[in-house]
Every structure is written in C-alpha cells, then in structure tokens.
Design an enzyme around this catalytic site. Structure first.
Site, short mmCIF file in Angstrom:
data_model
loop_
_atom_site.label_atom_id
_atom_site.label_comp_id
_atom_site.label_asym_id
_atom_site.label_seq_id
_atom_site.Cartn_x
_atom_site.Cartn_y
_atom_site.Cartn_z
N ARG A 98 12.53 -0.47 1.88
CA ARG A 98 11.71 0.30 0.93
C ARG A 98 12.04 1.79 1.01
O ARG A 98 12.03 2.49 0.00
CB ARG A 98 10.23 0.03 1.16
CG ARG A 98 9.33 0.65 0.11
CD ARG A 98 7.91 0.12 0.14
NE ARG A 98 7.75 -1.13 -0.56
CZ ARG A 98 7.46 -1.25 -1.86
NH1 ARG A 98 7.29 -0.17 -2.61
NH2 ARG A 98 7.36 -2.43 -2.43
N GLU B 175 -1.14 2.30 -2.31
CA GLU B 175 -0.28 3.18 -1.52
C GLU B 175 0.23 4.43 -2.24
O GLU B 175 0.32 5.50 -1.62
CB GLU B 175 0.94 2.38 -1.03
CG GLU B 175 0.61 1.22 -0.12
CD GLU B 175 1.78 0.27 0.02
OE1 GLU B 175 2.06 -0.48 -0.94
OE2 GLU B 175 2.43 0.30 1.07
N1 MTE Z 1 -7.86 1.70 1.40
C1 MTE Z 1 -8.78 1.55 2.39
N2 MTE Z 1 -10.00 2.03 2.18
N3 MTE Z 1 -8.47 0.94 3.57
C2 MTE Z 1 -7.21 0.45 3.81
O1 MTE Z 1 -6.95 -0.11 4.88
N4 MTE Z 1 -4.91 0.15 2.95
C3 MTE Z 1 -3.89 0.65 2.03
C4 MTE Z 1 -4.43 0.69 0.60
N5 MTE Z 1 -5.71 1.35 0.57
C5 MTE Z 1 -6.21 0.60 2.79
C6 MTE Z 1 -6.60 1.22 1.57
C7 MTE Z 1 -2.66 -0.15 2.03
S1 MTE Z 1 -1.51 0.15 3.22
C8 MTE Z 1 -2.40 -1.08 1.07
S2 MTE Z 1 -0.93 -1.91 1.03
C9 MTE Z 1 -3.38 -1.41 0.03
O2 MTE Z 1 -4.59 -0.66 0.16
C10 MTE Z 1 -3.69 -2.89 0.14
O3 MTE Z 1 -4.65 -3.32 -0.75
P1 MTE Z 1 -4.34 -3.68 -2.29
O4 MTE Z 1 -3.03 -4.40 -2.33
O5 MTE Z 1 -5.49 -4.51 -2.65
O6 MTE Z 1 -4.29 -2.37 -2.99
MO1 MOS Z 2 0.24 -1.62 3.11
S1 MOS Z 2 1.49 -0.53 4.31
O1 MOS Z 2 1.60 -2.46 2.38
O2 MOS Z 2 -0.39 -2.75 4.21
#
Ligand code: MTE
Ligand code: MOS
Length: 789
Positions: A318, A727
């Site tokens: 990535r 992200e």
């Molecule tokens: N937001 C919160 N509040 N807590 C989290 O742990 N993880 C992030 C993001 N936002 C996270 C977050 C990461 S690394 C990812 S990959 C995505 O949320 C995962 O959730 P989604 O695929 O439902 O967006």
């Molecule tokens: Mo998010 S780093 O892809 O869990």
C-alpha cells in the site's frame, strides 16, 4: 431500484449519533474485559516477558511459580496440542525458544487473581543466552537484515525521465512510527461452553482469523471455535493481526484447565508487547520539467517491520501504491523492502502504509518547491492527476477531476489566498514568531490490495412481529459501522430504525469474514446487509403485490408501511405484511453476500486494478511557531473530504475530524523512543506510558476547526452511493506538517529549502527554523539535504 439510489425518507443519509453513544458516555457499553466479572472460577493470565532484545532461552523452570498461592498453571510450549504459531506467516512462535524483543512472552501464568498471576510470572526462572540485536532501522539496513518479499512498482523508464528533466533532486527521509493507543488495551476472554466448544470473546478486528489461529494452536477444526466481538474501544489497525496470539493463549488455558481465562494487557504490557505503525526510511530521486511537472520518480522505501512479518508485506504494497498520492508521474520506479529488527512486530495502523508512502512525496514536494521557484500549492496543483490518467500500477484514476474541484472549493472556502498575504504581513512584522499556511491533497485507494478479502457476509432475520435482527461480519471499533449497518437495513427494508437491532459480531453467525479494515467495512458489509434485505423484500413484495393487486415491482416499502407506487394512502403496515407472509410460509430471513466487482491485482508485477475507487480530500492548516522554543499551535484547519453520498453524516464528520487529529499526532507529537544504547536496557521501549508518549488531545485541536463533506459526490456502484471514510482523513494532517515547514522557512531568507524531521516535534521544528536562519546549520536530526543536480 439500482444500488445507489436513495429512496425518500431513507434512514441512510440522516445525521444520527453513534448507536452506542449514550452507552459510551454513561459507561454502560460493555467491552470484552467487562464480561469477565460474570464468570465463575475465572483465571487471569500474565506473561513472563523477555528482558533481552534478542536471546536464546536456555532453560525455563516454572515450578517456583506453581508454589505461589493462587497460581493454577503455567502455559508453556509443551502444552500446545496444535501449531505453536500466533500468525499466518509461520514466523511468530506463540511460545518462543528464541526471544526477539524486550517483552516477548516466553510463557504465561494462570492464577485466581491478576496479582497472583503477576507474582507467579515474577517467580518463573528463565535463563537466557543474549544474542546480538538490531534496534534501529539503520542498524538493520547496514546489517542487511530484511524479511519477506521485496517488491518493485514500475512504470516507464526513470532514466528516460531523468534525462528529459530540467531539474533533478535527490534526498533522504526518515519518518517515525506511531502507537495505536486505543483506549481499550488488548483483551480476550475464553471459556468452554455448555457443549464443550471453545468460545472466545475478543477485542479483534478480524474475528475469523482469531478463530483460525486459536483453532490451529489448539489443534481443532474451525467449527469447534467461536469468536465473538461485542465492540472494541478502538482498534486503528492494532487489532487486525495482533489479538490472535492472546486469544490463543486464553483459549489454551481454558481448554487445559476447564476454567474461563481472562487475558487483558495493562497499558505497559500493551505498549511493550504489541506492534505499531511502521517507521519508514526513504531515499529518492525526482525529476521535474521546466514548469515543475514530474518527469520521473525513483524511490527506495525501507520499513521497519520489527521482529516478524505480520502485515508488513501488504503495508509495504500500500505504501508503494501511494507514493504517487494525487500526482501523475510518467516514469516511476519504487522499491520496497522490510527490515527485521528486534522490536515489536509493526503492523496495520490507519492508512496501512498509505500515509508513509504519501508522506515521502509530500515531503519531497515541500522541500523542492523553493528550489523550483514555485509556491508549494502551485507545484502540487500542477502535478494533479487529470481524468483519463492512470496510476503507476495501471489503474485509471476514476473521478480525478474531484481533486481539482476539492482544491478550488477549499482554497475559496478557507480564504487561502487572502490568508497567505495576511501570514506574509504577520511574518514581516514579527521577528520571533512566524506563521505558516499550507494546503495538501489526499488520494487514497479503497479496497484490500489482497483481492480475496474484498468479500463480506450478513445474516438478516425478520421476525413474525416485523422486527429485524442484523448480523454482519464487520466489527465495531468506534468508527460507527454498526450505526451505518442499521441505517442500511432500515433503508433497504423500508422500516423505521427503531425496529432494527444489531447482534454482536460472531463467527458462528457469519463465517469466513475479512478483517474490518482498509476502510472498507461499510462498503463490504453494507453490500452484504443490503443483499440480504433485498432478498427478503423481494419475497415480501410478491406477497404484498397479491393483496394490493399490483405488480411486485410496484410495491413500495417506506417507514414501516407498504403501498402501491404512487398511492401511499392505499398502504398497510409492514408488520401486517410479515404476518401474512409467515402464514404463507415465506422465508423471512436471508444470508447476504457481497464481493467487490472489477478488482484484479498481480502482486508480483504490482500491476492491476486493486481499488474499487479513490477517496479524495484536501486540507488547509495554519500554524504559529515560536522561534525560541520551536513550540507551535494550530490556529486553524479547514478540511474538505469526499465520502460520496454519506451513509451517516455525523459519523463521517467524526471520522474526518478524528482522522485529522490522529494524523496530527503522528506527524507532530507522537515519538516512539527505544533504548538504542549497548547497556542492559537495549531494545526497551522508553516511551511506555502516556507520561512519556505524547498524544493529541483537546488542547491540540485546531483553535478554529472547519470540516465539510464534498457535496454531489455520489459514488455509483457502492452501497447507496457512499464512499469509505475510516482511514483517508488521517492524511489530511500532512498540511499541518507542511505549515510547520513554511513557518520554519519564514525565519530564513525567501526561497531557502527547509528540512523537517518527522514527527515535527517542537524540537524538530526548532532545528529546522534554526537551520533556516543560520548560514551553516548544525546537523538537523533525521533529514538530509535535497541536492540539486
Ligand atoms: N475510528 C474509531 N473511532 N476507532 C477506530 O479504531 N479505526 C480506523 C477507522 N476509524 C478506527 C476508526 C481504521 S484503521 C479503519 S481501517 C476503519 O476505521 C475501519 O472501519 P471501517 O472499515 O468500518 O471504516
Ligand atoms: Mo485499518 S489500518 O485498515 O485497520
């Protein structure tokens, strides 16, 4: 109705609070470890951690621990009935003979109380033969210590690109890692259920993989192990791969003792034992034409993978796929390799290598802009992808015009040009305090690079009373996935949100799930939930069509009522329809499935279309910097981000703001320090508490913080026209770093290139501004000069 059309009055698109917000703020939301108090006969697990960065275990005597009151058992390698490995790469022994980092668990003590387990762990006698260790990235590079595949992303021929360039620059850059610092540390709770099956409650982003690993450690089939995740108090990627070993230890303890086992890391254990964001080192050479357009870019990326591979290979993939960020570069050669060091095994972290790749090109542009005689915002905009252009890995940049749209809108809404003049006037009037203003773009690919992960399942039940229960394969970590899934189900079935409930994520309901990661949770699980609901609705439409005397296609489902198209008054309640359908023996539940269409990726050649689409955004940040101390404040930040047609605008707003702040932490405050000395503490994480590891908090929030979602941004082909959000906003914080650079540069004569270490802590900012105003600067840490050729 096609997938992206939103029916009137739909639940999707409404600005709702997180489904557990009230529980979160009142302390009633249950997390894995909260469940342990409900267990009887509970055992607590504590590790015996290595004091050495690298050593052979010569002997292990657990008997002194067994005489500590309360200690029930010590788990060692000899106890493993299946495979002694906690990962998927076969390089992570769960009970190691050779310890690879300080804190590496040699064995685990189980006791009636946590205190007894700790005392037991302290009593275990281990003798080690210390071995040479590699702590820093440069030590590993010098020693040629690498692991996993090395990959190259290539387009065109960089030698041609450099030959045709008007300017060629070279540079080196090193950027730091980041601790996840989720509020809830790693936790697993395992017991044998009524039928003797292994049941594991786990704070995991990837329950299916936790299940797989626990099963292979126990020597059981997957069907004998169930993993459930109620919710996580944050994951941020840190619980994508890292929970598996802890869950396996708890499960092994439960199987061997017949008692429930709780394994919860305290903060120090979590910081010292678990993986973090990968630090990166980069060397680069970049060519530009006379107008400042890229002709070629050659990069060597080296990540610090820590002691084992974990997710380092896909993280590097990535990173390589994001060194272009928003810019078209005709000739590209980007090489990636993963160093092996005697530190925690670095892992997924919000952005998954994307931020590291992008930071390399954004740093480079920030450094060379003055050498090209261009304003950085001008240099960036000139290089934007245009519609029809492809990335270096061969994927057309769909909706590339949104870069220009977002940029133009944001410059206008943030009053960028007028504020640049104000900043210049402020800087002319102040000798000891300077301001900086910068704007940077984000383009981020959505989908797992690993194509097989782009699938999801769901199980939706409609009960006879018309209420709905949704199971899906995604996990909730605070990001609002469950809120969105409730909205999707309510919309697809045309029922009020209140009649839909979500059941906890568990592997015996929806099997073979992917990690909730790569920001794709809502796209994938939303697709699966909608598929299940659509199946049920189609069956119900047949039943309703009979009663309403219309074609099934002309039956509408809205807000708990069913009616013929164009005649809302002639309807009747959904609940009545369900009742009728049940009596006609209609199946009222369905399994849904989704696989992202159109993806292909050749991992070896690094070519293909790994992403369904790109997520776009841009941000403007203004900072004020003190020339005596290097301390700075973020005065204002303006973010504009593309989430398609938002499934849940309040959730998305929180994700964009939270992402920016977490990115700001990574780029400006958070600095992991390891003991690099040759003393007894070598390899120890020095920043192993909140007192020494500085996190962003309310006080770091921009004083004036303005966030908007791009309007009219429907993404066709994704659930209800939405886009992923988790992200990409993290990378909006790069403008803060560039603003700090601009403020540092303002201490020197115009046009001086400014190097800035990452993280740009006040100390780093001080050295950068000091260099700007000093003709022969002392060595600035962690950055070297961009040398015009
Ligand atoms: N937001 C919160 N509040 N807590 C989290 O742990 N993880 C992030 C993001 N936002 C996270 C977050 C990461 S690394 C990812 S990959 C995505 O949320 C995962 O959730 P989604 O695929 O439902 O967006
Ligand atoms: Mo998010 S780093 O892809 O869990």
């Amino acid at each position: 109705m096609s997938g992206h059309e939103i029916p009137p009055g739909a639940a999707v698109g409404q600005a709702l609070a997180h489904e557990s917000a009230a529980l979160h703020v009142t302390g009633q939301a249950l997390y894995t470890d909260d469940l342990s108090v409900r267990m009887t006969g509970l055992l607590h697990a504590w590790p015996v951690g290595s004091p050495h960065a690298h050593a052979r275990v010569l002997s292990l005597d657990v008997s002194p621990a067994l005489s500590v009151p309360g200690v029930a058992r010590v788990l060692t390698r000899a106890d493993v009935p299946g495979v002694n490995d906690a990962g998927v790469k076969g390089d992570e022994p769960l009970f190691p003979d050779e310890v690879m980092f300080v804190g590496h668990a040699v064995c685990w003590v189980l006791a009636d109380s946590e205190d007894a387990a700790r005392q037991g762990a302290a009593a275990v006698q281990v003798t080690y033969e210390p071995l040479p260790s590699l702590i820093t990235l440069s030590e590993a590079m010098d020693a040629g210590s690498f692991q996993g595949a090395q990959s190259t992303l290539r387009r065109g021929d960089v030698t041609v690109g450099f030959a045709g360039a008007a300017h060629v620059f070279e540079g080196e850059f090193e950027l730091g890692g980041q601790e996840h610092f989720y509020l809830e540390t790693h936790a697993s709770l395992a017991h044998l259920d009524e039928s003797g099956q292994v049941f594991i409650q786990c704070s995991t982003q990837h329950p299916s993989e936790t299940q797989d690993i626990a099963a292979h450690v126990l020597g059981l089939d997957a069907h004998a192990v169930t993993v459930q995740c109620l919710r996580m108090g944050g994951g941020f990627g840190g619980k994508e791969m890292q929970p598996h070993g802890f869950a396996a230890v708890a499960a092994l303890g439960a199987v061997l003792t017949g008692r429930p086992v709780r394994l919860r890391l305290n903060r120090t254990l979590d910081l010292t034992m678990t993986g973090k964001r990968h630090p990166f080192h980069a060397t680069w050479k970049a060519g530009f034409d006379a107008d400042g357009r890229f002709t070629a870019l050659q990069v060597q990326l080296t990540s610090d993978g820590g002691w084992s591979l974990d997710l380092s290979e896909p993280v590097m993939a990535r990173a390589l796929c994001h060194v272009d960020n928003a810019y078209f570069i005709p000739h590209v050669e980007a090489r990636g390799r993963i160093a092996r060091t005697n530190k925690t095994s670095q892992t997924a972290f919000r952005g998954f290598g994307g931020p590291q790749g992008m930071l390399v090109v954004e740093d480079l542009l920030g450094r060379v802009a003055p050498l090209l005689g261009l304003d950085p915002h001008e240099l960036r905009q000139r290089n934007f992808y245009r519609p029809g252009e492809c990335t270096p890995y061969g994927q057309p940049v769909r909706h590339a015009e949104r870069l220009e749209t977002i940029w133009t809108e944001l410059l206008a809404s943030s009053d960028f040009h007028a504020r640049r003049e104000q900043v210049a006037a402020f800087n002319a009037a102040n000798d000891h305090v300077k301001r900086g203003l910068a704007v940077t773009p984000v383009k981020f690919g959505i989908s797992f690079n690993f194509t097989a992960y782009n699938q999801a399942g769901a199980l939706v039940h409609v009960y006879k009373d018309g209420s709905v229960l949704v199971n899906h394969g995604g996990t909730e970590m605070g990001q609002g996935l469950h809120t969105k899934m409730l909205q999707v189900a309510a919309t697809a079935l045309g029922v009020p949100l209140a009649s839909v409930r979500l059941a906890p994520t568990r592997t015996d309901k929806v099997p073979n799930t992917s990690a909730t990661a790569a920001s794709s949770g809502a796209d994938l699980n939303g697709g699966a939930v909608k598929d299940a609901c659509d199946q049920i609705r189609a069956r119900l439409a047949e039943v309703a069509a009979g009663r309403l005397a219309v074609h099934p296609d002309d039956v509408r489902f809205e807000d708990g009522r069913v009616f013929p198209l164009g005649h809302p008054g002639r309807g009747f309640p959904f609940r009545e329809l369900v009742h009728d359908a049940y009596h006609r023996r209609t199946q009222l539940w369905a399994a849904g499935f989704y696989r992202t269409p159109g993806l292909h990726w050749d991992r070896e050649a690094m070519q293909g279309e790994p992403f369904k689409y790109f997520s776009y955004g841009a941000s403007v940040t203004e900072v004020e910097l003190d020339g005596f101390t290097g301390a700075y404040r973020v005065l204002r930040a303006d973010l504009l981000h593309d989430v398609g047609d938002s499934l849940s605008p309040l959730i998305d707003l929180g994700q964009v703001e939270g992402g920016y702040l977490q990115g700001l932490g990574w780029l400006t405050l958070e600095e992991l320090k390891w003991d690099e000395s040759t003393g007894a503490g070598r390899g120890r994480l020095l920043t192993q508490a909140a007192s020494t590891y500085k996190l962003p908090s309310l006080s770091e929030l921009p004083a004036d913080f303005r966030t908007s979602l791009l309007q009219q941004a429907t993404e066709t082909g994704v659930v209800y026209g939405s886009k992923a959000v988790g992200e990409p906003p993290l990378m909006l914080a790069i403008s803060a770093r560039e603003a700090i650079r601009a403020a540092c540069a303002a201490f020197g004569p115009p046009g001086t290139p400014t190097l800035l270490a990452s993280p740009a802590t006040p100390e780093a900012a001080f050295w950068a501004l000091h260099a700007a105003r000093t003709p022969s600067p002392p060595d600035a840490p962690r950055a070297t000069e961009g040398v015009p050729k």
